[in-house]
Motif scaffolding. Structure first.
Motif, PDB file in Angstrom:
ATOM      1  N   SER A  12       0.828  -1.205   0.000  1.00 44.12           N
ATOM      2  CA  SER A  12       0.000   0.000   0.000  1.00 44.12           C
ATOM      3  C   SER A  12       0.865   1.259   0.000  1.00 44.12           C
ATOM      4  O   SER A  12       0.596   2.238  -0.703  1.00 44.12           O
ATOM      5  N   GLU A  13       1.956   1.241   0.765  1.00 45.35           N
ATOM      6  CA  GLU A  13       2.877   2.403   0.803  1.00 45.35           C
ATOM      7  C   GLU A  13       3.575   2.601  -0.534  1.00 45.35           C
ATOM      8  O   GLU A  13       3.777   3.738  -0.989  1.00 45.35           O
ATOM      9  N   ILE A  14       3.938   1.520  -1.222  1.00 45.57           N
ATOM     10  CA  ILE A  14       4.595   1.625  -2.534  1.00 45.57           C
ATOM     11  C   ILE A  14       3.647   2.226  -3.552  1.00 45.57           C
ATOM     12  O   ILE A  14       4.016   3.094  -4.359  1.00 45.57           O
ATOM     13  N   SER A  15       2.379   1.777  -3.520  1.00 45.15           N
ATOM     14  CA  SER A  15       1.404   2.309  -4.486  1.00 45.15           C
ATOM     15  C   SER A  15       1.145   3.788  -4.241  1.00 45.15           C
ATOM     16  O   SER A  15       1.002   4.592  -5.178  1.00 45.15           O
ATOM     17  N   ASP A  16       1.101   4.218  -2.966  1.00 48.10           N
ATOM     18  CA  ASP A  16       0.908   5.644  -2.666  1.00 48.10           C
ATOM     19  C   ASP A  16       2.096   6.482  -3.151  1.00 48.10           C
ATOM     20  O   ASP A  16       1.933   7.584  -3.697  1.00 48.10           O
ATOM     21  N   ALA A  17       3.323   5.986  -2.939  1.00 41.17           N
ATOM     22  CA  ALA A  17       4.523   6.729  -3.390  1.00 41.17           C
ATOM     23  C   ALA A  17       4.570   6.834  -4.906  1.00 41.17           C
ATOM     24  O   ALA A  17       4.945   7.870  -5.469  1.00 41.17           O
ATOM     25  N   ALA A  18       4.158   5.770  -5.600  1.00 40.96           N
ATOM     26  CA  ALA A  18       4.152   5.806  -7.062  1.00 40.96           C
ATOM     27  C   ALA A  18       3.137   6.799  -7.577  1.00 40.96           C
ATOM     28  O   ALA A  18       3.363   7.513  -8.562  1.00 40.96           O
TER      29      ALA A  18
END
Length: 296
Positions: A12-18
């Motif tokens: 979830s954190e990776i998708s938000d950063a992307a």
């Protein structure tokens, strides 16, 4: 926290950063024209940045009451105009008219006159000397020479034997080279020339009496080849010893020969002995002539 929960949180954190990075990035265009325009715009920006970085400093405006560079330019143009007149006098009014000063530069006229009076390459001409009823100026060259006769007279009064550079002669006599060539052929000049173009470089005074003159043209001529050959074959002795031997064979006394000093016997003069014994001195050689009155 279980391993599954940790993995889902990480994703979830990776998708938000992307998502956040995507809104600040611009996707590359597939249009070639767009790419060329982008590169051209970048090169233009770099060019403008280079020109701004290396642009000359803006000229400073001279404060009121100071002519600055403008006055120097006016004086330079005035001296250049006098030089073009080939040392002929020019009235100061005509000189100012040639400069065509604008209205805001009329205040520089006294400063221009003062600068010309102090200039080393300018001579002042008074009203009486000019013959034009007005004061003026004329150019002062390095050497006051404008023709062949003046050059011969000027070289004759030079205090040294250094010669005169042709480039300095051209300052007041631009077309002096043909006259220099003619004077050299006539035997009035010694000329040193450049090896590259054979142009005259330095001149010295000469005289036709030092040359062999042609009986017809009365011009200096070259020495006969036979004389040059004989002169070249004549060799001088290589050492002082050979010179001394040659002189002795010719019956001459070399100056290096040691002279013998002759001794003369000096006879000493005998001193006259004076009889200083007591007694009366008489003229003994006059005894038979004079009478003796010593008893009286």
């Amino acid at each position: 926290m279980s391993l599954a929960n940790s993995l889902s949180k990480f994703r979830s954190e990776i998708s938000d950063a992307a998502a956040r990075n995507a809104q600040y990035s611009r996707p590359p265009s597939n249009n070639p024209a767009s790419r060329s325009s982008t590169s051209k715009a970048g090169s233009d920006n770099n060019k403008r940045a280079h020109e701004v970085a290396f642009a000359p400093a803006p000229a400073t405006v001279a404060p009121a009451g100071h002519a600055g560079t403008e006055l120097l330019t006016q004086v330079f143009n005035a001296v250049k105009y006098l030089k073009e007149k080939e040392s002929k006098p020019v009235t100061f009014d005509n000189l100012i008219g040639y400069l065509s000063l604008p209205n805001d530069a009329q205040k520089n006229i006294p400063l221009i006159k003062r600068a010309l009076l102090q200039h080393e390459r300018v001579d002042y001409i008074s009203k009486a000397e000019s013959g034009m009823g007005k004061e003026g100026f004329k150019y002062r060259p390095f050497h006051p020479v404008t023709n062949a006769e003046e050059l011969k007279s000027y070289l004759a009064i030079q205090p040294t034997a250094q010669g005169i550079f042709v480039k300095d002669l051209k300052d007041g006599w631009p077309d002096c080279v043909p006259a220099i060539d003619q004077l050299e052929r006539e035997g009035f000049l010694l000329v040193a020339r450049n090896k590259k173009d054979n142009a005259p470089k330095t001149v010295w005074p000469d005289s036709p009496t030092y040359h062999i003159l042609n009986s017809v043209t009365q011009m200096p001529q070259k020495v006969d080849a036979e004389f040059v050959e004989v002169w070249a074959k004549t060799k001088l002795p290589a050492s002082e010893i050979e010179i001394r031997n040659e002189l002795e064979r010719a019956g001459l006394v070399p100056t290096s020969q040691v002279k013998e000093v002759k001794r003369f016997d000096v006879k000493r003069k005998e001193k006259r002995r004076i009889n200083r014994k007591g007694g009366k001195t008489t003229n003994s050689h006059m005894l038979g002539i004079l009478k003796d009155y010593s008893k009286k």
